[in-house]
Design a protein around this motif. Sequence first.
Motif, PDB file in Angstrom:
ATOM      1  N   VAL A 104      20.009  10.926 -92.839  1.00  0.00           N
ATOM      2  CA  VAL A 104      20.828   9.515 -93.137  1.00  0.00           C
ATOM      3  C   VAL A 104      22.559  10.293 -93.344  1.00  0.00           C
ATOM      4  N   LYS A 105      22.927  10.984 -93.539  1.00  0.00           N
ATOM      5  CA  LYS A 105      24.270  10.714 -93.783  1.00  0.00           C
ATOM      6  C   LYS A 105      24.510  10.409 -91.805  1.00  0.00           C
ATOM      7  N   LYS A 106      24.221  10.859 -90.893  1.00  0.00           N
ATOM      8  CA  LYS A 106      24.335  11.086 -89.515  1.00  0.00           C
ATOM      9  C   LYS A 106      24.247   9.078 -89.592  1.00  0.00           C
ATOM     10  N   ILE A 107      22.972   8.838 -90.310  1.00  0.00           N
ATOM     11  CA  ILE A 107      22.399   7.445 -89.794  1.00  0.00           C
ATOM     12  C   ILE A 107      23.557   6.341 -90.871  1.00  0.00           C
ATOM     13  N   ARG A 108      24.155   6.808 -91.303  1.00  0.00           N
ATOM     14  CA  ARG A 108      24.659   6.243 -92.407  1.00  0.00           C
ATOM     15  C   ARG A 108      26.153   5.771 -92.027  1.00  0.00           C
ATOM     16  N   LYS A 109      26.784   7.213 -90.753  1.00  0.00           N
ATOM     17  CA  LYS A 109      28.497   7.333 -90.396  1.00  0.00           C
ATOM     18  C   LYS A 109      27.743   6.276 -88.877  1.00  0.00           C
ATOM     19  N   ALA A 110      26.764   6.278 -88.013  1.00  0.00           N
ATOM     20  CA  ALA A 110      26.961   5.668 -87.553  1.00  0.00           C
ATOM     21  C   ALA A 110      26.915   4.084 -87.175  1.00  0.00           C
ATOM     22  N   GLY A 111      26.497   3.739 -89.275  1.00  0.00           N
ATOM     23  CA  GLY A 111      26.861   2.559 -89.117  1.00  0.00           C
ATOM     24  C   GLY A 111      25.213   1.805 -89.332  1.00  0.00           C
ATOM     25  N   PHE A 112      24.757   3.051 -89.733  1.00  0.00           N
ATOM     26  CA  PHE A 112      23.370   1.395 -89.400  1.00  0.00           C
ATOM     27  C   PHE A 112      23.550   1.103 -91.281  1.00  0.00           C
ATOM     28  N   LYS A 113      22.646  -0.253 -91.268  1.00  0.00           N
ATOM     29  CA  LYS A 113      22.722  -0.653 -92.602  1.00  0.00           C
ATOM     30  C   LYS A 113      21.248  -0.865 -93.645  1.00  0.00           C
ATOM     31  N   ASN A 114      20.962  -0.330 -92.430  1.00  0.00           N
ATOM     32  CA  ASN A 114      18.702  -0.742 -93.094  1.00  0.00           C
ATOM     33  C   ASN A 114      18.318   1.090 -92.641  1.00  0.00           C
ATOM     34  N   LEU A 115      17.748   0.863 -93.626  1.00  0.00           N
ATOM     35  CA  LEU A 115      17.372   2.126 -93.160  1.00  0.00           C
ATOM     36  C   LEU A 115      16.213   2.331 -94.213  1.00  0.00           C
ATOM     37  N   SER A 116      14.986   3.139 -93.231  1.00  0.00           N
ATOM     38  CA  SER A 116      13.731   2.757 -93.925  1.00  0.00           C
ATOM     39  C   SER A 116      13.298   4.066 -94.212  1.00  0.00           C
ATOM     40  N   LEU A 117      12.231   5.362 -95.557  1.00  0.00           N
ATOM     41  CA  LEU A 117      12.136   5.817 -95.247  1.00  0.00           C
ATOM     42  C   LEU A 117      10.635   6.412 -95.283  1.00  0.00           C
TER      43      LEU A 117
END
Length: 397
Positions: A154-167
């Motif tokens: 999740v940290k990597k996904i946010r750092k890459a700039g993704f603003k729409n994350l589903s878990l």
Amino acid sequence: MSLLGRKKKTPLGIYIHVPFCRSKCLYCDFYSLTTKEDRLLDGYLDAVCDHIRETGPLAPGYQVDTVYFGGGTPSFFGADGMAAILTAVRRAFDVSADAEITFEANPDSVSPKLLRKLKSEGFNRVSLGVQCDDDAILEKIGRPHDYEQAVNAVKKIRKAGFKNLSLDLIYGLPGQTLDGWQATLRNVLELAPEHISCYGLKLEEGTPLCTYKDFNQLPDDDTQADMYLAAVEILKSKGYRQYEISNFCRRSNESRHNIKYWTGGEYLGFGPDASSDFAGKRFKIIRDLRGYIDGIHGGGQVLEDIQDVPPRERAGEYLMMRLRTSMGITAEEYEKQFLLPFAPIEKVLVQSKERGHAYKTADGRWRLTTEGFLVSNSIISDLLLIQDSSEPLAKRR
């Protein structure tokens, strides 16, 4: 012709089935292979891109507004392959500038390099398979990661700039308790995803978990129901709106692609075992990677179960799928689209309302309550029985 005079195109979803995984989860019935064999990987990529190129010209009146890479594990397949497929989609179809473009990923196959590449290619939504925060349970069900890897992903996904994350989460797992599930929800909420899917474990025939279910300490049906109700309550308290039985989101972050399935939208599937609902027909691709590759390259048959969908079946799907969502159903929509009487349907819904399982809004929409979702299969079964015996409105005197 002026811009105002142009005919508006029909929205279309594209689903890409990527049939590769690092390992097979013990509950999974989706078609996937645990291989890194270059011949199969390259053959799949060539075949699916060729299939997309061949199909695009058949949809001139459509505009693609969602693209979804599922599996399998698309992130295991790699960024270069996914980017090549998305490029093929863009060249073959009219893809809207604001299209929702999703890829599924497992925590162990997420890397900064992969995420940067996909973000730059236009992917804008990630669906991450977390399932649980208990490492012992994750091991029991064959997941290839632990919870710390999920947090780091999740940290990597946010750092890459993704603003729409589903878990994605699963309840009813081996050895899982109600307290443990509530703790999972609280821990996952700290990751602040825009979207959460909570699925009750379903034992699929032929999967290892189903074969050995008697030895797996599975929660009983009552406990699963309590887990579901706990999820609804906890997520609601944190600002997540339940817009479908298993799906919750903050603000306007519904899965636009999945909404197509629930509302009768059109979609085309590519890759082995992918399904389509397009131009009034429903069809499926064969569940065989080698057969798919050979069929695309050799001009063979890759489609099966091709069928026209009768209006009454569409009407049944309207009831079945819309009542899974917060949109619900209305007499006006039902009678106008399917020319069937709504009164017998409403009679069943009134009975469900008396049991606390349904309600009618001020604007005339019938929806199921939280408790109604728990028994939705029974309610929908009753509705379909009533529908089967209804005469079309046009034939009534």
